[in-house]
Design a protein around this motif. Structure first.
Motif, PDB file in Angstrom:
ATOM      1  N   ASN A 169       7.039  14.604   4.637  1.00  0.00           N
ATOM      2  CA  ASN A 169       8.276  14.249   3.955  1.00  0.00           C
ATOM      3  C   ASN A 169       7.949  13.062   3.046  1.00  0.00           C
ATOM      4  OD1 ASN A 169      11.079  14.035   3.310  1.00  0.00           O
ATOM      5  ND2 ASN A 169      11.304  12.437   4.862  1.00  0.00           N
ATOM      6  N   VAL A 170       7.704  13.325   1.758  1.00  0.00           N
ATOM      7  CA  VAL A 170       7.275  12.274   0.831  1.00  0.00           C
ATOM      8  C   VAL A 170       8.501  11.463   0.415  1.00  0.00           C
ATOM      9  CG1 VAL A 170       6.077  11.752  -1.313  1.00  0.00           C
ATOM     10  CG2 VAL A 170       5.389  13.748   0.036  1.00  0.00           C
ATOM     11  N   ILE A 171       8.600  10.254   0.936  1.00  0.00           N
ATOM     12  CA  ILE A 171       9.787   9.436   0.680  1.00  0.00           C
ATOM     13  C   ILE A 171       9.663   8.620  -0.599  1.00  0.00           C
ATOM     14  CG2 ILE A 171      10.521   9.337   3.074  1.00  0.00           C
ATOM     15  CD1 ILE A 171       9.202   6.602   3.318  1.00  0.00           C
ATOM     16  N   ASP A 172       8.448   8.488  -1.127  1.00  0.00           N
ATOM     17  CA  ASP A 172       8.281   7.795  -2.406  1.00  0.00           C
ATOM     18  C   ASP A 172       6.854   7.991  -2.909  1.00  0.00           C
ATOM     19  OD1 ASP A 172       9.071   6.380  -4.622  1.00  0.00           O
ATOM     20  OD2 ASP A 172       9.223   4.438  -3.631  1.00  0.00           O
ATOM     21  N   ILE A 173       6.722   7.883  -4.223  1.00  0.00           N
ATOM     22  CA  ILE A 173       5.422   7.787  -4.880  1.00  0.00           C
ATOM     23  C   ILE A 173       5.345   6.367  -5.439  1.00  0.00           C
ATOM     24  CG2 ILE A 173       3.978   8.613  -6.776  1.00  0.00           C
ATOM     25  CD1 ILE A 173       4.243  10.692  -4.640  1.00  0.00           C
ATOM     26  N   ILE A 174       4.319   5.615  -5.071  1.00  0.00           N
ATOM     27  CA  ILE A 174       4.220   4.218  -5.504  1.00  0.00           C
ATOM     28  C   ILE A 174       2.923   4.026  -6.275  1.00  0.00           C
ATOM     29  CG2 ILE A 174       3.176   3.537  -3.309  1.00  0.00           C
ATOM     30  CD1 ILE A 174       4.444   0.800  -3.573  1.00  0.00           C
ATOM     31  N   ASN A 175       2.958   3.150  -7.252  1.00  0.00           N
ATOM     32  CA  ASN A 175       1.775   2.868  -8.057  1.00  0.00           C
ATOM     33  C   ASN A 175       0.761   2.052  -7.253  1.00  0.00           C
ATOM     34  OD1 ASN A 175       2.733   4.096 -10.504  1.00  0.00           O
ATOM     35  ND2 ASN A 175       4.154   2.376 -10.668  1.00  0.00           N
ATOM     36  N   GLU A 176      -0.513   2.388  -7.426  1.00  0.00           N
ATOM     37  CA  GLU A 176      -1.577   1.750  -6.647  1.00  0.00           C
ATOM     38  C   GLU A 176      -1.628   0.226  -6.826  1.00  0.00           C
ATOM     39  OE1 GLU A 176      -4.927   4.067  -7.855  1.00  0.00           O
ATOM     40  OE2 GLU A 176      -4.275   5.829  -6.727  1.00  0.00           O
ATOM     41  N   PRO A 177      -1.508  -0.306  -8.052  1.00  0.00           N
ATOM     42  CA  PRO A 177      -1.543  -1.775  -8.178  1.00  0.00           C
ATOM     43  C   PRO A 177      -0.378  -2.459  -7.473  1.00  0.00           C
ATOM     44  CG  PRO A 177      -1.937  -0.707 -10.289  1.00  0.00           C
ATOM     45  CD  PRO A 177      -1.456   0.353  -9.364  1.00  0.00           C
ATOM     46  N   THR A 178       0.804  -1.823  -7.483  1.00  0.00           N
ATOM     47  CA  THR A 178       1.943  -2.379  -6.768  1.00  0.00           C
ATOM     48  C   THR A 178       1.653  -2.423  -5.274  1.00  0.00           C
ATOM     49  OG1 THR A 178       3.456  -1.515  -8.450  1.00  0.00           O
ATOM     50  CG2 THR A 178       4.419  -2.149  -6.344  1.00  0.00           C
ATOM     51  N   ALA A 179       1.070  -1.340  -4.765  1.00  0.00           N
ATOM     52  CA  ALA A 179       0.711  -1.302  -3.348  1.00  0.00           C
ATOM     53  C   ALA A 179      -0.308  -2.381  -3.013  1.00  0.00           C
ATOM     54  CB  ALA A 179       0.157   0.077  -2.994  1.00  0.00           C
ATOM     55  N   ALA A 180      -1.316  -2.537  -3.867  1.00  0.00           N
ATOM     56  CA  ALA A 180      -2.342  -3.542  -3.619  1.00  0.00           C
ATOM     57  C   ALA A 180      -1.753  -4.953  -3.635  1.00  0.00           C
ATOM     58  CB  ALA A 180      -3.456  -3.426  -4.663  1.00  0.00           C
ATOM     59  N   THR A 181      -0.779  -5.187  -4.508  1.00  0.00           N
ATOM     60  CA  THR A 181      -0.134  -6.500  -4.576  1.00  0.00           C
ATOM     61  C   THR A 181       0.637  -6.784  -3.297  1.00  0.00           C
ATOM     62  OG1 THR A 181       0.079  -6.277  -6.973  1.00  0.00           O
ATOM     63  CG2 THR A 181       1.394  -7.979  -5.920  1.00  0.00           C
ATOM     64  N   LEU A 182       1.336  -5.770  -2.773  1.00  0.00           N
ATOM     65  CA  LEU A 182       2.041  -5.943  -1.504  1.00  0.00           C
ATOM     66  C   LEU A 182       1.065  -6.310  -0.390  1.00  0.00           C
ATOM     67  CD1 LEU A 182       4.492  -2.902  -1.681  1.00  0.00           C
ATOM     68  CD2 LEU A 182       5.144  -5.313  -1.735  1.00  0.00           C
ATOM     69  N   ALA A 183      -0.073  -5.607  -0.355  1.00  0.00           N
ATOM     70  CA  ALA A 183      -1.073  -5.895   0.678  1.00  0.00           C
ATOM     71  C   ALA A 183      -1.636  -7.303   0.517  1.00  0.00           C
ATOM     72  CB  ALA A 183      -2.197  -4.860   0.616  1.00  0.00           C
ATOM     73  N   TYR A 184      -1.864  -7.717  -0.726  1.00  0.00           N
ATOM     74  CA  TYR A 184      -2.407  -9.059  -0.987  1.00  0.00           C
ATOM     75  C   TYR A 184      -1.423 -10.134  -0.547  1.00  0.00           C
ATOM     76  CZ  TYR A 184      -4.021 -13.164  -3.566  1.00  0.00           C
ATOM     77  OH  TYR A 184      -4.425 -14.437  -3.904  1.00  0.00           O
ATOM     78  N   ALA A 185      -0.142  -9.981  -0.923  1.00  0.00           N
ATOM     79  CA  ALA A 185       0.868 -10.978  -0.540  1.00  0.00           C
ATOM     80  C   ALA A 185       1.044 -11.019   0.974  1.00  0.00           C
ATOM     81  CB  ALA A 185       2.196 -10.653  -1.218  1.00  0.00           C
ATOM     82  N   TRP A 186       0.942  -9.859   1.610  1.00  0.00           N
ATOM     83  CA  TRP A 186       1.051  -9.823   3.072  1.00  0.00           C
ATOM     84  C   TRP A 186      -0.139 -10.537   3.712  1.00  0.00           C
ATOM     85  CZ3 TRP A 186       5.270  -7.992   5.641  1.00  0.00           C
ATOM     86  CH2 TRP A 186       5.173  -7.898   7.026  1.00  0.00           C
ATOM     87  N   SER A 187      -1.334 -10.328   3.145  1.00  0.00           N
ATOM     88  CA  SER A 187      -2.531 -10.966   3.703  1.00  0.00           C
ATOM     89  C   SER A 187      -2.451 -12.483   3.593  1.00  0.00           C
ATOM     90  CB  SER A 187      -3.788 -10.457   2.993  1.00  0.00           C
ATOM     91  OG  SER A 187      -3.923 -11.020   1.697  1.00  0.00           O
ATOM     92  N   LYS A 188      -1.703 -12.967   2.602  1.00  0.00           N
ATOM     93  CA  LYS A 188      -1.537 -14.403   2.401  1.00  0.00           C
ATOM     94  C   LYS A 188      -0.392 -14.978   3.244  1.00  0.00           C
ATOM     95  CE  LYS A 188      -4.773 -15.203  -0.612  1.00  0.00           C
ATOM     96  NZ  LYS A 188      -5.897 -16.087  -0.244  1.00  0.00           N
ATOM     97  N   GLY A 189       0.298 -14.108   3.999  1.00  0.00           N
ATOM     98  CA  GLY A 189       1.425 -14.567   4.796  1.00  0.00           C
ATOM     99  C   GLY A 189       2.644 -14.898   3.964  1.00  0.00           C
ATOM    100  N   GLU A 190       2.733 -14.347   2.742  1.00  0.00           N
ATOM    101  CA  GLU A 190       3.810 -14.711   1.830  1.00  0.00           C
ATOM    102  C   GLU A 190       4.946 -13.689   1.790  1.00  0.00           C
ATOM    103  OE1 GLU A 190       0.856 -16.824  -1.485  1.00  0.00           O
ATOM    104  OE2 GLU A 190       1.513 -14.747  -1.721  1.00  0.00           O
ATOM    105  N   LEU A 191       4.642 -12.419   2.012  1.00  0.00           N
ATOM    106  CA  LEU A 191       5.608 -11.359   1.756  1.00  0.00           C
ATOM    107  C   LEU A 191       6.864 -11.507   2.614  1.00  0.00           C
ATOM    108  CD1 LEU A 191       5.807  -8.780   0.006  1.00  0.00           C
ATOM    109  CD2 LEU A 191       5.130  -7.493   2.030  1.00  0.00           C
ATOM    110  N   GLY A 192       8.010 -11.522   1.940  1.00  0.00           N
ATOM    111  CA  GLY A 192       9.290 -11.586   2.629  1.00  0.00           C
ATOM    112  C   GLY A 192       9.677 -12.958   3.139  1.00  0.00           C
ATOM    113  N   ARG A 193       8.875 -13.972   2.845  1.00  0.00           N
ATOM    114  CA  ARG A 193       9.158 -15.336   3.305  1.00  0.00           C
ATOM    115  C   ARG A 193      10.211 -15.981   2.407  1.00  0.00           C
ATOM    116  NH1 ARG A 193       4.894 -18.162   5.626  1.00  0.00           N
ATOM    117  NH2 ARG A 193       6.207 -20.022   5.347  1.00  0.00           N
ATOM    118  N   LYS A 194      11.454 -15.963   2.849  1.00  0.00           N
ATOM    119  CA  LYS A 194      12.532 -16.520   2.036  1.00  0.00           C
ATOM    120  C   LYS A 194      12.372 -18.026   1.817  1.00  0.00           C
ATOM    121  CE  LYS A 194      15.917 -13.027   3.379  1.00  0.00           C
ATOM    122  NZ  LYS A 194      17.230 -12.760   4.002  1.00  0.00           N
TER     123      LYS A 194
END
Length: 535
Positions: A155-180
Motif C-alpha cells: 500500500n504505497v502511501i507516498d512517493i518522496i524525493n530522495e534528497p528530502t528523505a536524506a535531509t530527514l535522516a540527517y536532521a534526525w541523526s543530529k537530534g534536531e528533527l521535531g524539536r520545537k
C-alpha cells in the motif's frame, strides 16, 4: 492514501542497490536486514529457467547464468513504455521487474521483523510503504514507481524525493528533527546524491520542524554504472590493441569483465592502484589501473556533477562557504574525488554523518512514520514522545521540472513553442493564471496541451495531458482571450483549466500520474507477481 493495519516502512528503490527501513519502537530509523544478513540488496533480477526469480544473485551465481536472463539497472527504464523483457511468453515491464525487487525486500523485512518482535505494528507484516525516487524523476517515472509498489502487494502511501528523505535522516541523526525548542534554528545544506544509476544535487533549508527545498537538479542517466563502463571500455580497448579481439562482443565475457571492473572501481576508493585480469578466447591480459587513471578517464562524468552542484547553489542563492553541511548520499560518493571536488565547490568538507547507502531508506521510514502518526493518532508501539515530535514536522518541496503549455510562437506563427507556466524549482503547492488568445477567426475549439520540461521545443518535452475547450461562440474573431490556470499541489497532482472569456466556455483536466500502466494492467501484474517464487 489511507494507512492500513500492519507495519509501515520506507524503501529506497535504487538502480544498483535497494534498502528497506522502519522507525523502531524507540523511534530510531533502522535499515532491515535481508536474508543474507545485509541491509542493502542488489537491484538485480535473475529470471530462472524454472520460473524461480532470484533478486540480488551473487556474482558467482551471475557468472554461471545466461546474461540474457539477468536484468540490471531497471530503474533507468522506469516509465519507458517501449521497454519490456519476454519471460515465459509474457512481456514484463519495468514496473513489474521493479515489483519483483520490492517483493524480495518485503519478504525479507517481514522475516526480520518477526524474528525481533514483529516491528512497530507487532505482527511482522509489511503493509504500507513510502518509496523514494530521484528528485529529477518526472511524473511518468513517479507513477511507474507507484505502480511497482502496488504490484508487489504494498500500500504505497507516498512517493518522496530522495534528497528530502536524506535531509530527514540527517536532521534526525543530529537530534534536531521535531524539536520545537530548536524550531528557530535554521540550517542550509546540500544533499549530493550520486547513486548507481541516478544523480541529484539539492539545496535544502530547514528548521527542526520545517523543511524547504530551495533548488534541485540532476540526471536520471548518470551514476556509478557509467564510471564502471568507462573502466570496462578502458581495459577492453587495451586487450583489443594487443590481441585484436574485443571481449565486449560476447555477452558472458562482457558481464564478467563488468563485474571485475566494478570491484576494481570500489578497490580504488581505498587503494592507489589495482589490477584487472581479462581472459577471452584463451587469451589473457592484466591491466593495472591507478586511481589517477580512473579519475582521468571519468573526469567528464565528475565534471557533470560539479556543474550541477554549482548550478543549484546559484539557483538557491547560496555562495561558497555559506552551507552548513554537504551530505553525501549514494554508494558512488565513496570515490575520493567526490569529496575533493565538493570541498572546492562549496568550501565545506562533506559529511558522512549518515550512511550513504541507508540514509534515503531511513529518511523514507521517518516520513512514513510522520504520515502514520498524523493519521492514526499514535496507535502503534512507538513512544508517545516520538509521535509528538513526528507530528510537528512539515516539508515544502519544489517541482523538479517546468510545466508549460504548447502555444503558437508570437514571433513566428508557423511554429509551436513551450510557454512555461510554472518554472522548475517553484515551491509547491503553486497556482498561476495567464491569458492567451485564439489563433484564427471562427475557431470552434481550443486545444490545450500540457507539457513537462524546460526546452522551448515542445517535441523535446514530455506531453503529460491534453484537453479541448469546445462549443466556442459563432463568429469568434481571431485574438479572442482565453484564460489558462495551472495548479500544482504538494502531492504531485496537476490541475489545468481553460476558459474562453467571450462565451465563458471552459474545460479542465486533472493529471494525477495518469501515464503508464492502467489500473487493469496493474491488477493483472499484481496477480502475475503472486505466481513467481522470489528468492
Amino acid at each position: 492514501m489511507n494507512i492500513l493495519p500492519g507495519n509501515t516502512v520506507g524503501i529506497d528503490l535504487g538502480t544498483t542497490y535497494s534498502t528497506i527501513a522502519q522507525l523502531n519502537t524507540d523511534g530510531v530509523p533502522v535499515a532491515l536486514q535481508n536474508s543474507e544478513q545485509r541491509t542493502i540488496t542488489p537491484s538485480v533480477v535473475l529470471l530462472g529457467e524454472d520460473g524461480k526469480v532470484i533478486v540480488g544473485p551473487s556474482p558467482e551465481r551471475m557468472a554461471i547464468e545466461n546474461p540474457k536472463n539477468i536484468i540490471e539497472a531497471i530503474k533507468r527504464q522506469m516509465g519507458n513504455k517501449d521497454f519490456f523483457v519476454v519471460y515465459q511468453g509474457k512481456r514484463l515491464t519495468p514496473e513489474f521487474i521493479s515489483a519483483l525487487i520490492l517483493k524480495k525486500l518485503k519478504q525479507d523485512a517481514e522475516a526480520a521483523l518477526k524474528a525481533t518482535g514483529g516491528g512497530v505494528a507487532g505482527d511482522g507484516t509489511v503493509v504500507n510503504a513510502v518509496i523514494t525516487v530521484p528528485y529529477y524523476f518526472n511524473d511518468v517515472r513517479r507513477k511507474a514507481t507507484q505502480d511497482a509498489g502496488k504490484i508487489a502487494g504494498l500500500n504505497v502511501i507516498d512517493i518522496i524525493n530522495e534528497p528530502t528523505a536524506a535531509t530527514l535522516a540527517y536532521a534526525w541523526s543530529k537530534g534536531e528533527l521535531g524539536r520545537k525548542d530548536l524550531a528557530s534554528k535554521e540550517k542550509t545544506i546540500m544533499v549530493y546524491d550520486l547513486g548507481g544509476g541516478t544523480f541529484d544535487a539539492t539545496v535544502v533549508r530547514y528548521t527542526p520542524t520545517n523543511f524547504r527545498v530551495l533548488a534541485t537538479d540532476g540526471d536520471v542517466m548518470l551514476g556509478g554504472l557509467d564510471w564502471t563502463r568507462r573502466v570496462v571500455d578502458h581495459v577492453a580497448e587495451q586487450f583489443q590493441r594487443k590481441h585484436k579481439e574485443d571481449p565486449r562482443e560476447d555477452p558472458e565475457s562482457l558481464m564478467m569483465l563488468t563485474l571485475d571492473c566494478e570491484q576494481a572501481k570500489r578497490d580504488l576508493s581505498g587503494k592507489s592502484q589495482t589490477p584487472i585480469n581479462i581472459s577471452y578466447h584463451g587469451k589473457n591480459l592484466t591491466v593495472s589501473i591507478s586511481r589517477q587513471d580512473f579519475e582521468r578517464i571519468t573526469g567528464d562524468l565528475m565534471q557533470r556533477t560539479r556543474d550541477t552542484a554549482e548550478l543549484v547553489m546559484q539557483q538557491a542563492g547560496v555562495d561558497k562557504g555559506e552551507l552548513d553541511a554537504v551530505v553525501l548520499v549514494g554508494g558512488s560518493t565513496y570515490m575520493p574525488v567526490v569529496e575533493t571536488m565538493l570541498t572546492e565547490v562549496t568550501g565545506v568538507a562533506p559529511t558522512r554523518d549518515v550512511s550513504p547507502e541507508e540514509a534515503v531508506a531511513q529518511g523514507a521510514a521517518i516520513h512514513a512514520a510522520i504520515l502514520e502518526a498524523r493519521q492514526t493518532g499514535g496507535d502503534s508501539r512507538l513512544a508517545q514522545a516520538v509521535i509528538s515530535r513526528l507530528r510537528s514536522v512539515a516539508t515544502t518541496d519544489v517541482n523538479s521540472h517546468s510545466l508549460g503549455i504548447k502555444i503558437t510562437d508570437p514571433a513566428n506563427k508557423t511554429r509551436k513553442i513551450n510557454h512555461i507556466m510554472i518554472p522548475k524549482n517553484t515551491a509547491v503547492p503553486h497556482k498561476v493564471t495567464q491569458k492567451f488568445v485564439t489563433n484564427s477567426a471562427n475557431q470552434t475549439r481550443v486545444h490545450l496541451c500540457v507539457l513537462e520540461g524546460d526546452a522551448s521545443d515542445p517535441d523535446a518535452c514530455t506531453t503529460i495531458g491534453d484537453f479541448r475547450i469546445t462549443g466556442l461562440p459563432a463568429n469568434l474573431p481571431a485574438g479572442s482571450p482565453v484564460e489558462v490556470t495551472y495548479a500544482y499541489d504538494k502531492n504531485g497532482r496537476i490541475e489545468v483549466s481553460g476558459r474562453e472569456l467571450t462565451g465563458k466556455t471552459e474545460a479542465s483536466i486533472e493529471i494525477d500520474r495518469a501515464a503508464g500502466l492502467t489500473n487493469d494492467n496493474v491488477d493483472a501484474f499484481e496477480s502475475l507477481a503472486t505466481e513467481y517464487q522470489v528468492e
